[in-house]
Design a protein around this motif. Sequence first.
Motif, PDB file in Angstrom:
ATOM      1  N   MET A 135       6.657  -5.199  -2.480  1.00 14.06           N
ATOM      2  CA  MET A 135       6.280  -5.973  -1.387  1.00 14.06           C
ATOM      3  C   MET A 135       4.615  -5.961  -0.958  1.00 14.06           C
ATOM      4  O   MET A 135       3.992  -4.918  -1.508  1.00 14.06           O
ATOM      5  CB  MET A 135       6.840  -5.472  -0.110  1.00 14.06           C
ATOM      6  CG  MET A 135       8.531  -5.715  -0.163  1.00 14.06           C
ATOM      7  SD  MET A 135       9.288  -5.503   1.481  1.00 14.06           S
ATOM      8  CE  MET A 135       8.521  -3.806   1.771  1.00 14.06           C
ATOM      9  N   TYR A 136       4.210  -7.217  -0.666  1.00 11.93           N
ATOM     10  CA  TYR A 136       2.745  -7.180  -0.369  1.00 11.93           C
ATOM     11  C   TYR A 136       2.435  -7.777   0.698  1.00 11.93           C
ATOM     12  O   TYR A 136       2.782  -9.119   1.119  1.00 11.93           O
ATOM     13  CB  TYR A 136       1.940  -8.120  -1.229  1.00 11.93           C
ATOM     14  CG  TYR A 136       2.113  -7.437  -2.558  1.00 11.93           C
ATOM     15  CD1 TYR A 136       3.173  -7.656  -3.755  1.00 11.93           C
ATOM     16  CD2 TYR A 136       0.996  -6.738  -3.182  1.00 11.93           C
ATOM     17  CE1 TYR A 136       3.029  -7.348  -4.897  1.00 11.93           C
ATOM     18  CE2 TYR A 136       0.949  -6.306  -4.776  1.00 11.93           C
ATOM     19  CZ  TYR A 136       2.214  -6.608  -5.441  1.00 11.93           C
ATOM     20  OH  TYR A 136       2.176  -6.007  -6.653  1.00 11.93           O
ATOM     21  N   PRO A 137       2.222  -7.176   2.032  1.00  9.47           N
ATOM     22  CA  PRO A 137       1.826  -7.777   3.290  1.00  9.47           C
ATOM     23  C   PRO A 137       0.796  -8.637   2.874  1.00  9.47           C
ATOM     24  O   PRO A 137      -0.206  -8.540   2.206  1.00  9.47           O
ATOM     25  CB  PRO A 137       1.152  -6.747   4.287  1.00  9.47           C
ATOM     26  CG  PRO A 137       1.808  -5.301   3.639  1.00  9.47           C
ATOM     27  CD  PRO A 137       1.857  -5.637   2.126  1.00  9.47           C
ATOM     28  N   THR A 138       0.779  -9.945   3.562  1.00  7.85           N
ATOM     29  CA  THR A 138      -0.200 -11.131   3.450  1.00  7.85           C
ATOM     30  C   THR A 138      -0.637 -11.662   4.536  1.00  7.85           C
ATOM     31  O   THR A 138       0.039 -12.098   5.681  1.00  7.85           O
ATOM     32  CB  THR A 138       0.682 -12.270   2.656  1.00  7.85           C
ATOM     33  OG1 THR A 138       1.511 -11.695   1.581  1.00  7.85           O
ATOM     34  CG2 THR A 138      -0.041 -13.472   2.429  1.00  7.85           C
ATOM     35  N   LEU A 139      -1.890 -11.614   4.727  1.00  6.35           N
ATOM     36  CA  LEU A 139      -2.693 -11.873   5.840  1.00  6.35           C
ATOM     37  C   LEU A 139      -3.595 -13.116   5.690  1.00  6.35           C
ATOM     38  O   LEU A 139      -4.322 -13.276   4.697  1.00  6.35           O
ATOM     39  CB  LEU A 139      -3.411 -10.602   6.357  1.00  6.35           C
ATOM     40  CG  LEU A 139      -2.442  -9.218   6.586  1.00  6.35           C
ATOM     41  CD1 LEU A 139      -3.401  -8.019   6.457  1.00  6.35           C
ATOM     42  CD2 LEU A 139      -1.876  -9.564   7.564  1.00  6.35           C
TER      43      LEU A 139
END
Length: 144
Positions: A11-15
């Motif tokens: 998982m990669y938080p995306t901002l």
Amino acid sequence: MAGHVDTAPSMYPTLLYRDARAAITLLTEAFGFTRNAVYESEDGSVLHAELSYGNGAVMLGSRGRGGPFDEAMAGAGPVGVYVVVRDTDEHFRRAREAGAEILLEPTNQDYGSRDYMARDHEGNVWSFGTYAPAIETAEDPASS
């Protein structure tokens, strides 16, 4: 001391940021993230960046560039999350059958991934796809 993670996070938080370059500077200089990749458009906006810390990573880019993700994030909750899946199409079918709000059907990306996008009931944007880049890690200074 920097090292290589044998398996990429799932998982990669995306901002998205109004000033993504300033965010990259803050995250790397103030918080110790490692700059792994930054792709910019001709106008200098950040199309995509990958920053890692420990065995995790975030993806970020410039707000206001247009496109499905930027449009979805305009009214979204506080975060978008990217989750690596083995079979994008099967995962998409399951999400659609369960009633998820689909924002972008499975699409082959220029960087080799096959992704789709959905929104949860709180407005957060979830992207699922096959893109799982290896990342370089930085040792946590607090553990020294």
